[in-house]
Design a protein around this motif. Structure first.
Motif, PDB file in Angstrom:
ATOM      1  N   TYR A 210       0.835  -1.194   0.000  1.00 48.89           N
ATOM      2  CA  TYR A 210       0.000   0.000   0.000  1.00 48.89           C
ATOM      3  C   TYR A 210       0.878   1.255   0.000  1.00 48.89           C
ATOM      4  O   TYR A 210       1.918   1.291   0.634  1.00 48.89           O
ATOM      5  CB  TYR A 210      -0.851   0.075   1.275  1.00 48.89           C
ATOM      6  CG  TYR A 210      -1.627  -1.157   1.658  1.00 48.89           C
ATOM      7  CD1 TYR A 210      -1.021  -2.194   2.351  1.00 48.89           C
ATOM      8  CD2 TYR A 210      -2.993  -1.258   1.388  1.00 48.89           C
ATOM      9  CE1 TYR A 210      -1.744  -3.310   2.749  1.00 48.89           C
ATOM     10  CE2 TYR A 210      -3.729  -2.369   1.796  1.00 48.89           C
ATOM     11  CZ  TYR A 210      -3.098  -3.389   2.464  1.00 48.89           C
ATOM     12  OH  TYR A 210      -3.823  -4.489   2.868  1.00 48.89           O
TER      13      TYR A 210
ATOM     14  N   LEU B 234       3.606   7.215   3.107  1.00 43.64           N
ATOM     15  CA  LEU B 234       3.862   5.978   3.838  1.00 43.64           C
ATOM     16  C   LEU B 234       3.633   4.765   2.953  1.00 43.64           C
ATOM     17  O   LEU B 234       2.640   4.696   2.229  1.00 43.64           O
ATOM     18  CB  LEU B 234       2.914   5.877   5.038  1.00 43.64           C
ATOM     19  CG  LEU B 234       3.118   6.879   6.175  1.00 43.64           C
ATOM     20  CD1 LEU B 234       1.888   6.950   7.058  1.00 43.64           C
ATOM     21  CD2 LEU B 234       4.338   6.508   6.994  1.00 43.64           C
TER      22      LEU B 234
ATOM     23  N   GLN C 297      -3.219   0.452  -3.819  1.00 44.07           N
ATOM     24  CA  GLN C 297      -2.970  -0.860  -3.225  1.00 44.07           C
ATOM     25  C   GLN C 297      -2.618  -1.848  -4.329  1.00 44.07           C
ATOM     26  O   GLN C 297      -3.301  -1.923  -5.361  1.00 44.07           O
ATOM     27  CB  GLN C 297      -4.196  -1.362  -2.468  1.00 44.07           C
ATOM     28  CG  GLN C 297      -4.029  -2.756  -1.873  1.00 44.07           C
ATOM     29  CD  GLN C 297      -5.295  -3.262  -1.207  1.00 44.07           C
ATOM     30  OE1 GLN C 297      -6.254  -2.511  -1.008  1.00 44.07           O
ATOM     31  NE2 GLN C 297      -5.310  -4.540  -0.856  1.00 44.07           N
TER      32      GLN C 297
ATOM     33  N   TYR D 247       0.201   5.131   1.207  1.00 39.96           N
ATOM     34  CA  TYR D 247      -0.703   6.053   1.874  1.00 39.96           C
ATOM     35  C   TYR D 247      -0.080   7.446   1.894  1.00 39.96           C
ATOM     36  O   TYR D 247       1.137   7.599   1.905  1.00 39.96           O
ATOM     37  CB  TYR D 247      -0.937   5.634   3.334  1.00 39.96           C
ATOM     38  CG  TYR D 247      -1.879   4.476   3.534  1.00 39.96           C
ATOM     39  CD1 TYR D 247      -1.425   3.165   3.467  1.00 39.96           C
ATOM     40  CD2 TYR D 247      -3.223   4.699   3.819  1.00 39.96           C
ATOM     41  CE1 TYR D 247      -2.303   2.102   3.671  1.00 39.96           C
ATOM     42  CE2 TYR D 247      -4.098   3.640   4.028  1.00 39.96           C
ATOM     43  CZ  TYR D 247      -3.623   2.350   3.950  1.00 39.96           C
ATOM     44  OH  TYR D 247      -4.497   1.294   4.155  1.00 39.96           O
TER      45      TYR D 247
ATOM     46  N   LEU E  28      -5.388   6.135   1.782  1.00 38.62           N
ATOM     47  CA  LEU E  28      -4.850   5.254   0.751  1.00 38.62           C
ATOM     48  C   LEU E  28      -4.738   5.974  -0.588  1.00 38.62           C
ATOM     49  O   LEU E  28      -5.670   6.654  -1.036  1.00 38.62           O
ATOM     50  CB  LEU E  28      -5.745   4.039   0.577  1.00 38.62           C
ATOM     51  CG  LEU E  28      -5.253   3.023  -0.471  1.00 38.62           C
ATOM     52  CD1 LEU E  28      -4.039   2.252   0.066  1.00 38.62           C
ATOM     53  CD2 LEU E  28      -6.364   2.060  -0.869  1.00 38.62           C
TER      54      LEU E  28
END
Lengths: 114, 116
Positions: free
Chosen positions: B33, B91, B48, B35, B45
């Motif tokens: 993922y 992230l 993904q 983010y 998000l």
């Protein structure tokens, strides 16, 4: 649109106190509710998680209480310590689908005073 | 202890420039993922991946953002051109796969992007 609403925004407690952080959601498809702890400059780290088939889960000093009918869940930190000072995020996800993205709350900055 | 590696840790770029972030997930983790976390908010998000395939990119601003995971291992997120509003922590997280027992998402330390 905020999928998960979290309160309070910040919290200050004395050492040994029991801070409580609350979250609410609307999407009844959510079936996984984790809490993450984040220290400054670090990524979030999983603290504890619960499924909606139980009303409470304890791991050490951390407890999740879950109210499925009210669509609310909360984190309790027993005997809080200065080292618990961090930002806490609740989140929700659906495990049944492939896109099991985590929807995060806006975070609660906890300060535990020695 | 295995961890998600991200680089760079910090990046300052000028508006309209291109910028790229790299992520190496925990070995064997099929799901990756990306983010974005704006200061004072929770992560949201962007995209993904399941192995090399995109599972969800509905929140990715595709006019300027792109992401790839060509061999199903490490991943790159690119922004071109960067805008002031892109300043945030980016992230990367990975998880072993789907299903409750494998849902824990492990996060990297993030890349702090500042667009000036």
């Amino acid at each position: 649109q905020q999928q998960v609403k979290q309160s309070p925004q910040s919290l200050i407690v004395q050492k040994g106190g029991i801070p409580i952080i609350n979250c609410a959601y609307e999407n009844t498809a959510f079936d996984y509710f984790p809490w993450y702890q984040q220290f400054p400059g670090k990524g979030p780290a999983l603290l504890i998680a619960i499924r909606p088939d139980v009303s409470e889960k304890k791991e050490g000093r951390f407890t999740i209480s879950f109210n499925k009918s009210a669509k609310q869940f909360s984190l309790h930190i027993m005997d809080s310590q200065p080292g618990d000072s961090a930002t806490y995020f609740c989140a929700a996800s659906t495990l049944r689908t492939g896109a099991n993205n985590l929807f995060f709350g806006t975070g609660t900055r906890l300060t535990v005073i020695p | 202890e295995a961890e998600v590696a991200q680089s760079p840790r910090y990046k300052i770029t000028e508006k309209s420039q291109a910028v790229a972030f790299w992520c190496d997930p925990i070995s064997g983790h099929a799901t990756l993922y990306w983010y974005r976390q704006i200061l004072g908010q929770g992560p949201e998000l962007l995209v993904q991946f399941q192995d090399e395939s995109v599972v969800d990119d509905s929140q990715l601003p595709k006019d300027r953002f792109s992401a790839e995971r060509l061999k199903g291992v490490d991943s790159t997120l690119k922004i071109q051109p960067a805008e002031l509003g892109d300043s945030a922590m980016y992230l990367c997280a990975s998880s072993p796969g789907q299903g409750f027992m494998n849902t824990e998402a492990f996060f990297g330390q993030g890349t702090r992007l500042t667009v000036v």
